[in-house]
Design a protein around this motif. Sequence first.
Motif, PDB file in Angstrom:
ATOM      1  N   ILE A  11      69.314  56.883  61.850  1.00 43.12           N
ATOM      2  CA  ILE A  11      70.561  57.421  62.409  1.00 43.12           C
ATOM      3  C   ILE A  11      70.789  58.836  61.904  1.00 43.12           C
ATOM      4  O   ILE A  11      71.132  59.741  62.683  1.00 43.12           O
ATOM      5  N   ALA A  12      70.598  59.064  60.614  1.00 48.23           N
ATOM      6  CA  ALA A  12      70.782  60.407  60.046  1.00 48.23           C
ATOM      7  C   ALA A  12      69.805  61.400  60.672  1.00 48.23           C
ATOM      8  O   ALA A  12      70.167  62.543  60.970  1.00 48.23           O
ATOM      9  N   HIS A  13      68.570  60.965  60.892  1.00 47.88           N
ATOM     10  CA  HIS A  13      67.556  61.842  61.490  1.00 47.88           C
ATOM     11  C   HIS A  13      67.922  62.210  62.925  1.00 47.88           C
ATOM     12  O   HIS A  13      67.821  63.369  63.327  1.00 47.88           O
ATOM     13  N   THR A  14      68.369  61.230  63.687  1.00 49.75           N
ATOM     14  CA  THR A  14      68.655  61.486  65.105  1.00 49.75           C
ATOM     15  C   THR A  14      69.987  62.195  65.308  1.00 49.75           C
ATOM     16  O   THR A  14      70.103  63.059  66.170  1.00 49.75           O
ATOM     17  N   LEU A  19      65.822  65.370  65.955  1.00 47.99           N
ATOM     18  CA  LEU A  19      64.986  65.203  67.143  1.00 47.99           C
ATOM     19  C   LEU A  19      64.723  66.515  67.874  1.00 47.99           C
ATOM     20  O   LEU A  19      63.796  66.598  68.676  1.00 47.99           O
ATOM     21  N   ASP A  20      65.540  67.529  67.601  1.00 47.78           N
ATOM     22  CA  ASP A  20      65.422  68.796  68.327  1.00 47.78           C
ATOM     23  C   ASP A  20      64.034  69.404  68.224  1.00 47.78           C
ATOM     24  O   ASP A  20      63.500  69.907  69.208  1.00 47.78           O
TER      25      ASP A  20
END
Length: 191
Positions: A11-14, A19-20
Amino acid sequence: ATCFVSIESLIAHTSGGGLDNDEDISMICLFDHEEVGSSSAHGAGSPIVSEAVRRISTALSEEKGTLNPDLYSACIRKSFLLSVDQAHAIHPNFPNKHEKNHAPKMNAGVVMKTNQNQRYTTNSVTGFIIREIVRKANITPVQEFVVRNDCPCGSTIGPILSTATGIRTVDAGMPQLSMHSCREVMGIVDL
């Protein structure tokens, strides 16, 4: 605890814009039946991970709907799997159960687990990769756990998944006391 941390990390990554610029596919697999051998239609012994990688490879193929064997092989070779479960922290009543230089402490960070009988999948290459990731991220160094030669140990889903997929794998976990008891204890800092 490890399921919670995995989901929170994804969740933190996305949500943090990860994701960019991400050229990789981040995936979490949470399995059932780990404590009874993982051999079920939806346990780690099932074909679900191999099928997921195959389907992702097919979706990424230039010829839509066709599995490119070279792309699939490249996906397997570029993939890295973290088998994250718990780890045995040094128990104050039984310190002799640990190797002298491999006694993980609670609240001191993640533990990387190694066993020469392949009960854990970490090897010299995958262990080096994790140590380098940790070093470059400038986070708490990984603690090391090696089972004593004269003590049997359990296993994880790591060997099952690495055997079924061919993906490089590391076994890691958060240190805890009283594993598999009704009152497992771990440090909150390790979350």
